[in-house]
Design a protein around this motif. Structure first.
Motif, PDB file in Angstrom:
ATOM      1  N   HIS A 108       0.874  -1.188   0.048  1.00 31.95           N
ATOM      2  CA  HIS A 108      -0.080   0.109   0.173  1.00 31.95           C
ATOM      3  C   HIS A 108       0.994   1.159  -0.076  1.00 31.95           C
ATOM      4  O   HIS A 108       0.568   2.208  -0.497  1.00 31.95           O
ATOM      5  CB  HIS A 108      -0.815   0.089   1.176  1.00 31.95           C
ATOM      6  N   LEU A 109       1.982   1.113   0.348  1.00 32.51           N
ATOM      7  CA  LEU A 109       2.936   2.441   0.709  1.00 32.51           C
ATOM      8  C   LEU A 109       3.930   2.600  -0.367  1.00 32.51           C
ATOM      9  O   LEU A 109       4.726   1.327  -0.364  1.00 32.51           O
ATOM     10  CB  LEU A 109       3.488   2.429   2.250  1.00 32.51           C
ATOM     11  N   ILE A 110       4.219   3.638  -0.906  1.00 33.75           N
ATOM     12  CA  ILE A 110       5.262   3.867  -1.655  1.00 33.75           C
ATOM     13  C   ILE A 110       6.092   5.092  -1.188  1.00 33.75           C
ATOM     14  O   ILE A 110       5.485   6.086  -0.928  1.00 33.75           O
ATOM     15  CB  ILE A 110       4.776   3.778  -3.072  1.00 33.75           C
ATOM     16  N   VAL A 111       7.440   4.734  -1.314  1.00 33.95           N
ATOM     17  CA  VAL A 111       8.147   6.167  -1.068  1.00 33.95           C
ATOM     18  C   VAL A 111       9.051   6.741  -1.953  1.00 33.95           C
ATOM     19  O   VAL A 111       9.552   5.942  -3.007  1.00 33.95           O
ATOM     20  CB  VAL A 111       9.198   5.610   0.168  1.00 33.95           C
ATOM     21  N   ILE A 112       9.183   7.910  -1.933  1.00 28.33           N
ATOM     22  CA  ILE A 112      10.072   8.644  -2.981  1.00 28.33           C
ATOM     23  C   ILE A 112      11.319   9.201  -1.659  1.00 28.33           C
ATOM     24  O   ILE A 112      10.856  10.178  -1.103  1.00 28.33           O
ATOM     25  CB  ILE A 112       9.455   9.735  -3.846  1.00 28.33           C
ATOM     26  N   VAL A 113      12.580   9.117  -2.218  1.00 27.33           N
ATOM     27  CA  VAL A 113      13.587   9.874  -1.641  1.00 27.33           C
ATOM     28  C   VAL A 113      14.497  10.527  -2.625  1.00 27.33           C
ATOM     29  O   VAL A 113      14.756   9.991  -3.768  1.00 27.33           O
ATOM     30  CB  VAL A 113      14.415   8.775  -0.623  1.00 27.33           C
ATOM     31  N   LEU A 114      14.621  11.870  -2.274  1.00 22.12           N
ATOM     32  CA  LEU A 114      15.419  12.673  -3.084  1.00 22.12           C
ATOM     33  C   LEU A 114      16.740  13.239  -2.410  1.00 22.12           C
ATOM     34  O   LEU A 114      16.848  13.564  -1.508  1.00 22.12           O
ATOM     35  CB  LEU A 114      14.603  13.785  -3.685  1.00 22.12           C
ATOM     36  N   ASP A 129       0.230   6.624   0.189  1.00 23.90           N
ATOM     37  CA  ASP A 129      -0.546   5.689   0.668  1.00 23.90           C
ATOM     38  C   ASP A 129      -1.437   5.403  -0.991  1.00 23.90           C
ATOM     39  O   ASP A 129      -2.413   6.019  -0.828  1.00 23.90           O
ATOM     40  CB  ASP A 129      -1.547   5.883   1.776  1.00 23.90           C
ATOM     41  N   ARG A 130      -1.095   4.069  -1.404  1.00 23.55           N
ATOM     42  CA  ARG A 130      -1.749   3.863  -2.420  1.00 23.55           C
ATOM     43  C   ARG A 130      -3.264   3.604  -2.419  1.00 23.55           C
ATOM     44  O   ARG A 130      -4.225   3.638  -3.257  1.00 23.55           O
ATOM     45  CB  ARG A 130      -1.170   2.705  -3.493  1.00 23.55           C
ATOM     46  N   THR A 136      -2.423  14.796  -2.070  1.00 23.73           N
ATOM     47  CA  THR A 136      -1.123  15.208  -1.568  1.00 23.73           C
ATOM     48  C   THR A 136      -0.356  13.670  -1.508  1.00 23.73           C
ATOM     49  O   THR A 136       0.797  13.537  -2.042  1.00 23.73           O
ATOM     50  CB  THR A 136      -1.146  16.003  -0.630  1.00 23.73           C
ATOM     51  N   PHE A 137      -0.992  12.896  -0.557  1.00 26.60           N
ATOM     52  CA  PHE A 137      -0.218  11.630  -0.160  1.00 26.60           C
ATOM     53  C   PHE A 137      -0.776  10.266  -0.293  1.00 26.60           C
ATOM     54  O   PHE A 137      -0.653   9.411   0.092  1.00 26.60           O
ATOM     55  CB  PHE A 137       0.077  11.636   1.419  1.00 26.60           C
ATOM     56  N   GLY A 138      -1.902  10.391  -1.450  1.00 28.51           N
ATOM     57  CA  GLY A 138      -2.463   9.135  -1.794  1.00 28.51           C
ATOM     58  C   GLY A 138      -1.938   8.780  -3.228  1.00 28.51           C
ATOM     59  O   GLY A 138      -0.865   9.492  -3.609  1.00 28.51           O
ATOM     60  N   ALA A 139      -2.811   7.898  -3.716  1.00 31.82           N
ATOM     61  CA  ALA A 139      -2.597   7.633  -5.175  1.00 31.82           C
ATOM     62  C   ALA A 139      -2.243   8.717  -6.386  1.00 31.82           C
ATOM     63  O   ALA A 139      -1.332   8.718  -6.697  1.00 31.82           O
ATOM     64  CB  ALA A 139      -3.575   6.484  -5.811  1.00 31.82           C
TER      65      ALA A 139
END
Length: 179
Positions: A108-114, A129-130, A136-139
């Motif tokens: 369900h959770l996907i992370v982006i790190v820059l 949270d897919r 903003t923080f959903g799919a």
């Protein structure tokens, strides 16, 4: 929560884990993140409970710091993403940990790190949270962020010579984009 209590909790929930030991918190942070800021790292020993992910790169880790005669829970991480549970209620901590681990393992959770590669520093991270439709923080928020990442490098970035690295991952997949 102590390390021994966490071992029982994960075993009871049939979540396999490995233990890794570190001489001090700075050493652990160097293990856990690409460009750690270690100025405030404590000199205590650290034990990490590592739950291996299917993506083969970014695991779930529970950090425990030595405190007296035990190791006490300090933080939950998924890859470089830190949950920042420092003010978590001790009464609900076990349920919170199992819920968060379950959400990660379900994909369900996907992370982006820059990170900025040339300056060797972390710039930002976000967890999406897919399973929800938050802009903003959903799919939908994740799709917008991905579109921004895939846009060609702008003139300003080209002139400054910035080199950004995006790591995009969930429980099952890992992708690295450098631009």
């Amino acid at each position: 929560m102590t390390l021994d209590e966490a071992k029982v909790l994960l075993s009871k929930n049939k979540i396999p884990f490995e233990l890794q030991e570190f001489n001090h918190e700075a050493e652990y942070w160097h293990h856990a993140t690409l460009f750690p800021y270690t100025k405030n790292a404590r000199p205590c020993k650290v034990v990490a409970m590592v739950i291996k992910s299917k993506n083969g790169k970014k695991d779930i880790e529970l950090q425990f710091n030595a405190a007296g005669d035990a190791f006490r829970f300090e933080e939950l991480r998924f890859g470089d993403f830190c949950y920042e549970l420092f003010d978590c209620n001790e009464v609900t901590l076990a349920d919170d940990l199992i819920r968060n681990i379950s959400e990660i393992q379900k994909g369900h959770l996907i992370v982006i790190v820059l990170n900025e590669i040339r300056k060797k520093r972390w710039l930002a991270d976000a967890c999406f949270d897919r399973s929800n439709d938050d802009d903003t923080f959903g799919a939908p928020g994740f799709q917008k962020a991905l579109q921004q990442i895939k846009k060609p490098k702008g003139l300003f970035s080209k002139l400054l010579g910035a080199q950004k690295q995006y790591e995009i991952y969930d429980w099952n997949t890992y992708q690295r984009i450098v631009k």
